[in-house]
Structure formats: C-alpha cells, structure tokens
Design a protein around this motif. Structure first.
Motif, mmCIF file in Angstrom:
data_model
loop_
_atom_site.group_PDB
_atom_site.id
_atom_site.type_symbol
_atom_site.label_atom_id
_atom_site.label_comp_id
_atom_site.label_asym_id
_atom_site.label_seq_id
_atom_site.Cartn_x
_atom_site.Cartn_y
_atom_site.Cartn_z
ATOM 1 N N UNK B 152 -10.926 -3.760 51.581
ATOM 2 C CA UNK B 152 -11.097 -2.310 51.599
ATOM 3 C C UNK B 152 -11.569 -1.822 50.229
ATOM 4 N N UNK B 153 -11.018 -2.406 49.214
ATOM 5 C CA UNK B 153 -11.442 -2.012 47.865
ATOM 6 C C UNK B 153 -12.892 -2.402 47.628
ATOM 7 N N UNK B 154 -13.249 -3.557 48.178
ATOM 8 C CA UNK B 154 -14.625 -4.002 48.050
ATOM 9 C C UNK B 154 -15.563 -2.979 48.669
ATOM 10 N N UNK B 155 -15.142 -2.439 49.786
ATOM 11 C CA UNK B 155 -15.959 -1.439 50.456
ATOM 12 C C UNK B 155 -16.100 -0.211 49.568
ATOM 13 N N UNK B 156 -14.982 0.174 48.959
ATOM 14 C CA UNK B 156 -15.020 1.324 48.064
ATOM 15 C C UNK B 156 -16.001 1.062 46.920
ATOM 16 N N UNK B 157 -15.924 -0.134 46.369
ATOM 17 C CA UNK B 157 -16.821 -0.471 45.267
ATOM 18 C C UNK B 157 -18.278 -0.288 45.682
ATOM 19 N N UNK B 158 -18.586 -0.780 46.864
ATOM 20 C CA UNK B 158 -19.967 -0.667 47.313
ATOM 21 C C UNK B 158 -20.393 0.783 47.491
ATOM 22 N N UNK B 159 -19.467 1.602 47.972
ATOM 23 C CA UNK B 159 -19.818 2.998 48.175
ATOM 24 C C UNK B 159 -19.968 3.718 46.838
ATOM 25 N N UNK B 160 -19.099 3.382 45.898
ATOM 26 C CA UNK B 160 -19.243 3.955 44.550
ATOM 27 C C UNK B 160 -20.606 3.571 43.995
ATOM 28 N N UNK B 161 -20.957 2.309 44.190
ATOM 29 C CA UNK B 161 -22.237 1.809 43.664
ATOM 30 C C UNK B 161 -23.404 2.351 44.469
ATOM 31 N N UNK B 162 -23.088 3.127 45.478
ATOM 32 C CA UNK B 162 -24.148 3.784 46.229
ATOM 33 C C UNK B 162 -24.258 5.226 45.782
ATOM 34 N N UNK B 163 -23.389 5.599 44.870
ATOM 35 C CA UNK B 163 -23.461 6.941 44.295
ATOM 36 C C UNK B 163 -22.642 7.977 45.048
ATOM 37 N N UNK B 164 -21.757 7.557 45.930
ATOM 38 C CA UNK B 164 -20.970 8.530 46.681
ATOM 39 C C UNK B 164 -19.802 9.052 45.846
ATOM 40 N N UNK B 165 -19.423 10.300 46.113
ATOM 41 C CA UNK B 165 -18.252 10.880 45.458
ATOM 42 C C UNK B 165 -17.007 10.432 46.210
ATOM 43 N N UNK B 166 -15.847 10.680 45.617
ATOM 44 C CA UNK B 166 -14.598 10.294 46.272
ATOM 45 C C UNK B 166 -14.486 10.949 47.643
ATOM 46 N N UNK B 167 -14.853 12.208 47.701
ATOM 47 C CA UNK B 167 -14.738 12.932 48.962
ATOM 48 C C UNK B 167 -15.622 12.276 50.031
ATOM 49 N N UNK B 168 -16.832 11.932 49.644
ATOM 50 C CA UNK B 168 -17.749 11.312 50.618
ATOM 51 C C UNK B 168 -17.231 9.951 51.070
ATOM 52 N N UNK B 169 -16.693 9.213 50.107
ATOM 53 C CA UNK B 169 -16.137 7.908 50.460
ATOM 54 C C UNK B 169 -14.969 8.095 51.425
ATOM 55 N N UNK B 170 -14.136 9.101 51.130
ATOM 56 C CA UNK B 170 -12.980 9.368 51.981
ATOM 57 C C UNK B 170 -13.425 9.646 53.414
#
Lengths: 208, 208
Positions: B152-170
């Motif tokens: 799950x954290x890996x997924x978060x990392x990828x989304x961060x590296x896609x430029x998403x904000x916390x809210x968007x990732x959520x």
DNA sequence: TTTAGGAGATGACAAATGTCATACCATTTG
DNA sequence: CAAATGGTATGACATTTGTCATCTCCTAAA
C-alpha cells in the motif's frame, strides 16, 4: 546440436517454424508448445537450449511464460518472435533477460539468430534496435526556450528536482528565500504545474 | 556469400579474425584495415556487407570511423568488437546505428554473429544485454522489502511520484486524507527523506 | 537624462504538508 | 477470553509552500 522448443498459439506458425528449424543440420526442435502454460509445463523436462516464443498469445503471454520458465531455473536462451514493434513488450522482454527479440517477417534469419543466441549472443531485429536509443536516451524532449524558462530558473528546477527546499536553494544561489519562492511560483505558472513535487516529476519525465 | 571488412589496429587481432572468418564457407574477408582512417578510405571501394571493427583504436576510434563510413552512404552492417564493457561506448554504438556489439573473448560465436548481422538482425554480447535494462530503465535497484515498505505504501509512493496531492491520493485509494498524510510521513521516515518532493526524486532516481 | 523594465526582496496570507498523540476496530495470537 | 497487532482515522500543531501586491536597485533603451 542445438535443441529448441517452439511456443506459438497459432499451430500453423509453430508448424512452419518447426520445418524451418528442423531443416538445419545443427538444430533440432525438441518440443512444440501451443500456449504459454504448456511451455511452462514442458520447459523443465525438455530443457531446451533455446526457446523460440511468440510474444502475443492468448492466456499467458510470452513475457509472462518466459519469466515463469526462467524463474523455474531453466537455462534456456529465450528468443522472442513478434509481429509487432511494441515498446512495452521490448521493454519487458529486456527486463526479464530475454536473449532475443526479432520480427516474424524476417524469419529467414531465424536459424542464424538461433545459433547466435545459443552461443550466448543477444539478437534483435534491426527495427528493434532502431528503437533502443530512443528508449535509452530520452533526453531533450523539452525545450526550455519554448516556455521562456530562463537559465536561472532552469537552475532552480534542477535544485528542486534534487529535493532541496526553498531555503536551501536560496543559500546555494545566494538569493533570498522569498525570491526563490517567487521563482518557483513563476516556473509553475509557465509550465502549468501545481506544486514543486509536480515540478520534480516533470523534470524526471521530460527533462532528464 | 557474405563479404566482410575487418578493422583493428592490432595486426595480430585482425589477422586472427581473418583466419576465423575465412574458415567459414559462406564468409569472405574482402579487406583488412589497420586504423579507423584506413577503414573510412577502404569502405566505399570494398563495399562489404559487414564491417567487424574494434571500438578502441588509436587515432580515429571505432564509433567515429563507423559514423563516417555510414555517413558516406555505406550500407554495411557494423559489428563492434570490444575488449571492455563500457557504457559510454555501448551507448554511442547504439546511437550511430551499429548492428552489433560483442565481446572479443567469445569470438567463437563470431561467425554466427556475422551471419545474423548480415541478415539484418542485431547482435549483442550476453554481458552487453545485461547492461541494457540498467541503461533503459534503471528500475529494481531498490528493494522495497529492504525498508519495510508495504504494498500500500508502494502505491502511495507511485502516486506521489505522479504529482498527486494527499487529498487526491486519498480519493484514489479510498482512504482519509489524514491517513495518507500519516502514510507519507511513515514512508519518509523509513526512507530517511524529508518531504514528498524528495520522495518523488527518490522514486525517479532509484525506483523507475 | 529620463524612463521602462528586469532582478531581487518583503510581508502578508491561505493552503498544503509533515508530525504526533491518540483512538477505533477487526484480526490474530496467547 | 484477553491481549497484542495492524490498518484506518482524528485533531492539533508547527512548517513549508505558493500567491500576490509592493518596493528597491540597476541597467538599457528612448
């Protein structure tokens, strides 16, 4: 004598390949599989030197099958045969350690390719190689002047993409922190991005 | 019959290569050049199908010579022979459109490599190919389990590296924004980073 | 010389981010 | 059953970030 296993879900294709290869005095087709699953099953008992495999197959595709087979300890050199030039497939094939990737059309060269692969060399279709440098060196796709990015701004971009905070950038460039913030802000506007993280992403995706 | 030109500034090497290749019934060595300059001069009149060339030579080196030769309109397939595995050379060789790059040591496979190259396939030494994925996409240098990074954290990392904000990732992961913030925070701690931008940089430098 | 404009800086402000303590709940585990 | 655990969630808080209006220099052009 080079032993070969052929994998293709089109029986006509696999049959033709078998004829072509069996016609060579130093090559012997030991097995023919008609699906990725069958290939995975056969590989351990056949233990071929070379596996000639179609990359697009129904069910388990070529790369998946090859990966499984190699994971199972096979020492076969995998030579992918493909109808298309698909970046994704090429990429994946390279990653899993395939020894070849050639286009079905020039199957006239198949025997020599099989031999080269069997002797430890890697073989790629000419068209495939033309794609490699693009994949290798994807720099310069971004022209700073296109977006009025000044040299100083470019420097800021690089520092942001190095993970520095505004304060650190300011120190490194002998500027005020506020100035850096303004510069970042203006860069974001010019590139139509939202925050520094997106800027870093942009840098790595388009500029490096 | 495949006609070949050999280029190597070491007469012993070029002589050996000539013997090896002339020994093959379907290969004929038409010329031997002892320098890059000589190769450039000879290429037009010899018009070989394949040029087997050392990449490190005094004076004009292999890539320069090949580039000149190809610019002059030669349709020869260039097969580089090298003692070393040098990233820079491999890179350059690919860029100028060489059809092969193999290690001198396994010159036993030279004839089959020459044939494959002559028939339009590209050939690379096994060791060379192993380097390609590194150059292509330098993924997998990072082992998530090393740092207790959960899927799950890996997924978060990828989304961060896609430029998403916390809210968007959520939203994308059906989690609360605060949860995502906590996850990012814990990832940062584990990887010893400071903020999401550094995380994106880490991702592109070590993981992609 | 005067002026327009660029580079750098400030201060104020809202929003996003990172940290922490804490709590809830479903599991596994004892 | 009880306790420990891991995933999820809150709220509070300090920092950082991005935006804007404004100001000062300095230089180049008029």
């Amino acid at each position: 004598m080079i032993s070969v296993m052929i994998v293709d879900d089109d029986p006509f294709v696999s049959g033709s390949l078998k004829i072509i290869l069996d016609n060579e005095p130093d090559i012997e087709v030991k097995a023919v599989a008609n699906s990725g699953e069958e290939a995975v099953k056969l590989a351990p008992e056949v233990a071929p030197d070379v596996i000639v495999m179609d990359i697009r197959m129904d069910g388990m595709n070529g790369t998946e099958a090859a990966q499984k087979i190699l994971e199972n300890g096979s020492k076969a050199a995998v030579l992918f045969l493909t109808t298309f030039l698909d970046d994704e497939y090429i990429n994946k094939a390279l990653k899993i350690g395939a020894m070849g990737y050639i286009i079905k059309q020039d199957c006239g060269s198949l025997p020599s390719s099989v031999r080269a692969v069997a002797s430890g060399q890697a073989v790629f279709g000419g068209k495939v190689v033309e794609k490699l440098p693009d994949l290798l060196n994807r720099k310069e796709r971004f022209d700073p002047s296109e977006f009025d990015i000044t040299p100083k701004e470019l420097e800021v971009i690089e520092l942001v993409a190095d993970g520095l905070s505004n304060k650190e950038i300011a120190e490194k460039m002998f500027l005020g922190e506020g100035t850096v913030r303004n510069m970042v802000s203006s860069i974001l506007t010019k590139l139509d991005l939202r925050d520094r993280t997106q800027l870093a992403c942009f840098y790595y995706q388009k500029m490096v």
